[in-house]
Every structure is written in C-alpha cells, then in structure tokens.
Design a protein around this motif. Structure first.
Motif, PDB file in Angstrom:
ATOM      1  N   GLU A  20      -1.605  -0.583   9.805  1.00  0.00           N
ATOM      2  CA  GLU A  20      -1.522  -0.266   8.383  1.00  0.00           C
ATOM      3  C   GLU A  20      -1.637  -1.559   7.578  1.00  0.00           C
ATOM      4  N   LEU A  21      -2.563  -1.594   6.635  1.00  0.00           N
ATOM      5  CA  LEU A  21      -2.805  -2.809   5.864  1.00  0.00           C
ATOM      6  C   LEU A  21      -2.290  -2.710   4.433  1.00  0.00           C
ATOM      7  N   PHE A  22      -2.542  -1.588   3.770  1.00  0.00           N
ATOM      8  CA  PHE A  22      -2.002  -1.313   2.436  1.00  0.00           C
ATOM      9  C   PHE A  22      -1.334   0.053   2.481  1.00  0.00           C
ATOM     10  N   VAL A  23      -0.065   0.121   2.037  1.00  0.00           N
ATOM     11  CA  VAL A  23       0.690   1.370   2.103  1.00  0.00           C
ATOM     12  C   VAL A  23       1.434   1.582   0.794  1.00  0.00           C
ATOM     13  N   LYS A  24       1.238   2.750   0.220  1.00  0.00           N
ATOM     14  CA  LYS A  24       2.008   3.107  -0.968  1.00  0.00           C
ATOM     15  C   LYS A  24       3.344   3.683  -0.496  1.00  0.00           C
ATOM     16  N   VAL A  25       4.435   2.971  -0.785  1.00  0.00           N
ATOM     17  CA  VAL A  25       5.722   3.407  -0.264  1.00  0.00           C
ATOM     18  C   VAL A  25       6.391   4.447  -1.154  1.00  0.00           C
ATOM     19  N   THR A  26       6.141   4.404  -2.449  1.00  0.00           N
ATOM     20  CA  THR A  26       6.721   5.406  -3.339  1.00  0.00           C
ATOM     21  C   THR A  26       6.075   5.353  -4.711  1.00  0.00           C
ATOM     22  N   HIS A  89       4.245   9.880 -11.177  1.00  0.00           N
ATOM     23  CA  HIS A  89       2.992   9.135 -11.270  1.00  0.00           C
ATOM     24  C   HIS A  89       2.950   8.134 -12.412  1.00  0.00           C
ATOM     25  N   VAL A  90       4.037   7.425 -12.606  1.00  0.00           N
ATOM     26  CA  VAL A  90       4.062   6.391 -13.636  1.00  0.00           C
ATOM     27  C   VAL A  90       4.112   5.019 -12.997  1.00  0.00           C
ATOM     28  N   LEU A  91       5.074   4.844 -12.114  1.00  0.00           N
ATOM     29  CA  LEU A  91       5.290   3.555 -11.465  1.00  0.00           C
ATOM     30  C   LEU A  91       4.979   3.690  -9.975  1.00  0.00           C
ATOM     31  N   GLY A  92       4.287   2.700  -9.412  1.00  0.00           N
ATOM     32  CA  GLY A  92       3.951   2.758  -7.987  1.00  0.00           C
ATOM     33  C   GLY A  92       4.188   1.427  -7.303  1.00  0.00           C
ATOM     34  N   ILE A  93       4.568   1.476  -6.051  1.00  0.00           N
ATOM     35  CA  ILE A  93       4.764   0.250  -5.255  1.00  0.00           C
ATOM     36  C   ILE A  93       3.956   0.364  -3.973  1.00  0.00           C
ATOM     37  N   TRP A  94       3.094  -0.629  -3.757  1.00  0.00           N
ATOM     38  CA  TRP A  94       2.320  -0.736  -2.516  1.00  0.00           C
ATOM     39  C   TRP A  94       2.770  -1.984  -1.764  1.00  0.00           C
ATOM     40  N   PHE A  95       2.964  -1.854  -0.485  1.00  0.00           N
ATOM     41  CA  PHE A  95       3.165  -3.012   0.374  1.00  0.00           C
ATOM     42  C   PHE A  95       1.824  -3.315   1.057  1.00  0.00           C
ATOM     43  N   PHE A  96       1.590  -4.596   1.336  1.00  0.00           N
ATOM     44  CA  PHE A  96       0.362  -4.957   2.049  1.00  0.00           C
ATOM     45  C   PHE A  96       0.665  -6.007   3.111  1.00  0.00           C
ATOM     46  N   ARG A  97      -0.212  -6.087   4.095  1.00  0.00           N
ATOM     47  CA  ARG A  97      -0.033  -6.992   5.226  1.00  0.00           C
ATOM     48  C   ARG A  97      -0.600  -8.370   4.885  1.00  0.00           C
ATOM     49  N   LYS A  98       0.248  -9.383   4.885  1.00  0.00           N
ATOM     50  CA  LYS A  98      -0.195 -10.765   4.677  1.00  0.00           C
ATOM     51  C   LYS A  98      -0.513 -11.457   5.998  1.00  0.00           C
ATOM     52  N   ALA A  99       0.070 -10.978   7.078  1.00  0.00           N
ATOM     53  CA  ALA A  99      -0.129 -11.599   8.390  1.00  0.00           C
ATOM     54  C   ALA A  99      -1.590 -11.478   8.813  1.00  0.00           C
ATOM     55  N   ASP A 100      -1.965 -12.256   9.815  1.00  0.00           N
ATOM     56  CA  ASP A 100      -3.341 -12.242  10.313  1.00  0.00           C
ATOM     57  C   ASP A 100      -3.721 -10.841  10.796  1.00  0.00           C
ATOM     58  N   ILE A 101      -4.943 -10.453  10.487  1.00  0.00           N
ATOM     59  CA  ILE A 101      -5.486  -9.165  10.948  1.00  0.00           C
ATOM     60  C   ILE A 101      -6.450  -9.497  12.079  1.00  0.00           C
ATOM     61  N   GLU A 140      -7.531  -8.655  -5.886  1.00  0.00           N
ATOM     62  CA  GLU A 140      -8.950  -8.333  -6.015  1.00  0.00           C
ATOM     63  C   GLU A 140      -9.328  -7.177  -5.092  1.00  0.00           C
ATOM     64  N   PHE A 141      -8.855  -7.243  -3.856  1.00  0.00           N
ATOM     65  CA  PHE A 141      -9.193  -6.174  -2.918  1.00  0.00           C
ATOM     66  C   PHE A 141      -8.533  -4.857  -3.327  1.00  0.00           C
ATOM     67  N   PHE A 142      -7.310  -4.944  -3.810  1.00  0.00           N
ATOM     68  CA  PHE A 142      -6.587  -3.744  -4.247  1.00  0.00           C
ATOM     69  C   PHE A 142      -7.300  -3.064  -5.405  1.00  0.00           C
ATOM     70  N   GLU A 143      -7.707  -3.841  -6.387  1.00  0.00           N
ATOM     71  CA  GLU A 143      -8.339  -3.267  -7.578  1.00  0.00           C
ATOM     72  C   GLU A 143      -9.750  -2.754  -7.306  1.00  0.00           C
ATOM     73  N   ASN A 144     -10.503  -3.468  -6.472  1.00  0.00           N
ATOM     74  CA  ASN A 144     -11.912  -3.130  -6.262  1.00  0.00           C
ATOM     75  C   ASN A 144     -12.165  -2.151  -5.117  1.00  0.00           C
ATOM     76  N   ALA A 147      -8.088   0.901  -4.824  1.00  0.00           N
ATOM     77  CA  ALA A 147      -8.235   1.798  -5.985  1.00  0.00           C
ATOM     78  C   ALA A 147      -7.278   3.000  -5.934  1.00  0.00           C
ATOM     79  N   GLY A 148      -6.029   2.728  -5.637  1.00  0.00           N
ATOM     80  CA  GLY A 148      -5.029   3.790  -5.656  1.00  0.00           C
ATOM     81  C   GLY A 148      -4.874   4.570  -4.370  1.00  0.00           C
ATOM     82  N   LYS A 149      -5.671   4.259  -3.357  1.00  0.00           N
ATOM     83  CA  LYS A 149      -5.545   4.954  -2.082  1.00  0.00           C
ATOM     84  C   LYS A 149      -4.181   4.672  -1.468  1.00  0.00           C
ATOM     85  N   GLU A 150      -3.507   5.714  -0.991  1.00  0.00           N
ATOM     86  CA  GLU A 150      -2.131   5.549  -0.531  1.00  0.00           C
ATOM     87  C   GLU A 150      -2.013   4.850   0.815  1.00  0.00           C
ATOM     88  N   LEU A 151      -3.056   4.915   1.629  1.00  0.00           N
ATOM     89  CA  LEU A 151      -3.011   4.268   2.939  1.00  0.00           C
ATOM     90  C   LEU A 151      -4.393   3.706   3.264  1.00  0.00           C
TER      91      LEU A 151
END
Length: 322
Positions: A20-26, A89-101, A140-144, A147-151
């Motif tokens: 999992e690289l980008f995950v919307k937690v809530t 659907h107002v506030l969202g938190i995404w976690f992302f992986r900073k470690a090496d892929i 940049e990767f998140f916005e482009n 784009a709101g994808k949960e996983l």
C-alpha cells in the motif's frame, strides 16, 4: 489496513501493508475533530485535504497532539474544525509510504525488432528487470495521479510507470542494436543507459530512482534456431580442424556415413564408398608424425565418422609404419 470505525483518540496508519503506497484512513469529520493525537511512523507521510484541496503535507515522523501542538499543520487543522460542524466528505487524511519502494518489475511488452549487426539477419529482443524508487514530491503525485483515490498500491504504481517507461527503453534498445553474441556482456551498460533514458519520467512524477537493473534478455525462437544452426556449423569446422581434414571432406564423410546406415544394398554400397573415401583422406600425403595421425584418427572415431572396425584397421596400418 485496519481502521477502527468508532470515534478514536488516535489517528494512525495501523498495520500498513508494504504493497500500500497511498491510503485514505478517514474522511469522518467528527472522528478527526474528536481525536487527540496523530501518529506518524518512520517511513510514513500524511496529506490533509479540505473540500477537495490539499491543506497540508506532513513528512516528519512523530506523535502530534491535535489539541495543543502549535505546528503549522495542527494550527490549520484547528481552523478547519471551527469552520463547520459537518461530518461528510469535508476533511480527509491520507497516509503515504516514504520508505523505499523496491522490487518494481519492468519488461518490454512487445519484442524489439532490428537487424543483428554481426549475423545480418532480423532478430526480436525482449528484456526484463526490476527497479527501486522513493517518492520525493508526494504532493505532486497526489494531486496529479492519486486525485482522491482511496487506495493506491504497489501494483498500481508498477503498471503506471511501465506504461510510461516502455517506450524510452524500446527506443534505446532498438537503436543500440546489440548482437546476440555480445548482449550478455553488456547487461550493466544496458541497465545504466536504461536508467538514464527513463529517469526524466520518474522525476517528472515526483519520484527518485534508487536502483535500476536488467535481469535478462530473451530472443525469439526463430533467432535461436538460426543461431543454433550457425553454432553447429562452427562446431563442425572446429572438429574438422582437430581431425586434420578440411570441412568439405568432413561433410562428405558425414553424408556417406548417414547414407551407409540405411538398410539394403544402397546402404552397403555407400558403406564401401565411405571406407574408400576414408582411406583416401587418411592416406593423403601429410607431414604429421605417427602420434598426430593416431590422434586425428581417434577424433574421427569419436565423431562416429568411422566404425570401430575401420578405426582398428587404420590404427594398425599407421602403427605398422613405425
């Protein structure tokens, strides 16, 4: 990913999966508002959005007190809490992986066609390997792309990159035109050049390439068949040199021996001709000493170009000259 659906005092990425690289937690406004802490583990980052827009990116690991910390993103979060009492659907938190892929697979999806520079016949080459990257511009990767994808997973990223790096790799190999006989010795050079050719693709998307490897190459069956035929001929030429006869005579002996193996009168007759031809070849004026002649006669026997009886007879004849 394990998300507790009840309101909780801590927001964190629990049991993260390495795929999992980008995950919307809530996106539950009340859950975020009532939480007291946000925990960011080593190798993790966090993106906070409000009404579809990114409000903050957190990249430093730590435990953040949502009630008392004065860090900029906490201050922004508090301001958002005061804007409205809404939980959908107002506030969202995404976690992302900073470690090496790591261990991202790549490969040419269709064979690369060109003319072998040594053998001068058309060949088709496929190549494959792996690479490692890390995200250096998550926003940049998140916005482009996200784009709101949960996983967004390891597989999603691999397919995304492969669709963009395949063409530069194909163009490079098609223009480099490595011959079948030299490509295995060029794998390190190919990996280096392939990394250089694709680096811009990764950089533009917010990633850094840590390692790029080529594990192997593969040629089409038609090419392998042609190479096999060439190898057989080269081996036969070498055998003829070892046996002390020219290639034409070797081919003649082989043809006669094959024909002599056929049943019937034709085979018997051809066997007689084979013996005559062998006698002519082995009795041709030669400068070699007895030891060399015996060695060459043994080579003919080992190649199954003469029978054991013929070998014994010629051996006796050579030894008789001692």
């Amino acid at each position: 990913m394990n998300i507790n659906k009840q309101f909780r005092s801590v927001i964190e990425w629990e049991n993260p999966n390495e795929k999992e690289l980008f995950v919307k937690v809530t996106d539950n406004f009340e859950e975020i508002k009532n939480a007291s802490k946000l925990i960011l583990q080593v190798g993790q980052g966090c993106i906070i959005t409000y009404e579809g827009k990114v409000k903050d990116v957190i990249t430093e690991a730590g435990i953040y007190d949502l009630k008392t910390d004065n860090k900029p993103f906490i201050t922004n979060l508090k301001k958002l809490f005061q804007l409205r009492e809404r939980s959908e659907h107002v506030l969202g938190i995404w976690f992302f992986r900073k470690a090496d892929i790591v261990n991202m697979r790549w490969g040419t999806r269709v064979p690369i066609a060109y003319t072998d520079p040594i053998y001068s016949f058309p060949i088709q080459l496929s190549a494959f390997g792996n690479y490692s990257v890390k995200v250096i511009k998550p926003l940049e990767f998140f916005e482009n792309i996200i784009a709101g994808k949960e996983l967004f997973t390891h597989f999603d990223l691999k397919e995304f990159f492969l669709s963009r790096i395949a063409q530069p790799i194909t163009d490079y190999l098609a223009n480099a035109k490595f011959s079948y006989v030299e490509i295995d010795g060029q794998l390190n050079e190919i990996a280096k050049n392939t990394k250089d050719k694709t680096n811009e693709v990764f950089t533009d998307l917010g990633f850094e390439v840590l390692d790029f490897r080529i594990e192997g190459t593969q040629f089409d069956q038609e090419t392998l068949g042609r190479i096999g035929e060439i190898s057989d001929i080269q081996a036969e030429v070498k055998s003829a040199q070892i046996a002390g006869i020219d290639f034409a005579n070797l081919q003649k002996l082989k043809a006669m021996r094959d024909a002599a193996k056929n049943e019937g009168a034709a085979g018997i007759t051809m066997g007689m001709f084979t013996g005559v031809e062998l006698s002519r070849i082995t009795n041709e004026p030669q400068k070699e000493d007895i030891k060399t002649k015996l060695k060459k006669l043994k080579e003919l026997f080992d190649l199954e170009l003469i029978t054991e009886e013929e070998f014994s007879e010629k051996r006796k004849k050579i030894l008789s000259k001692l």
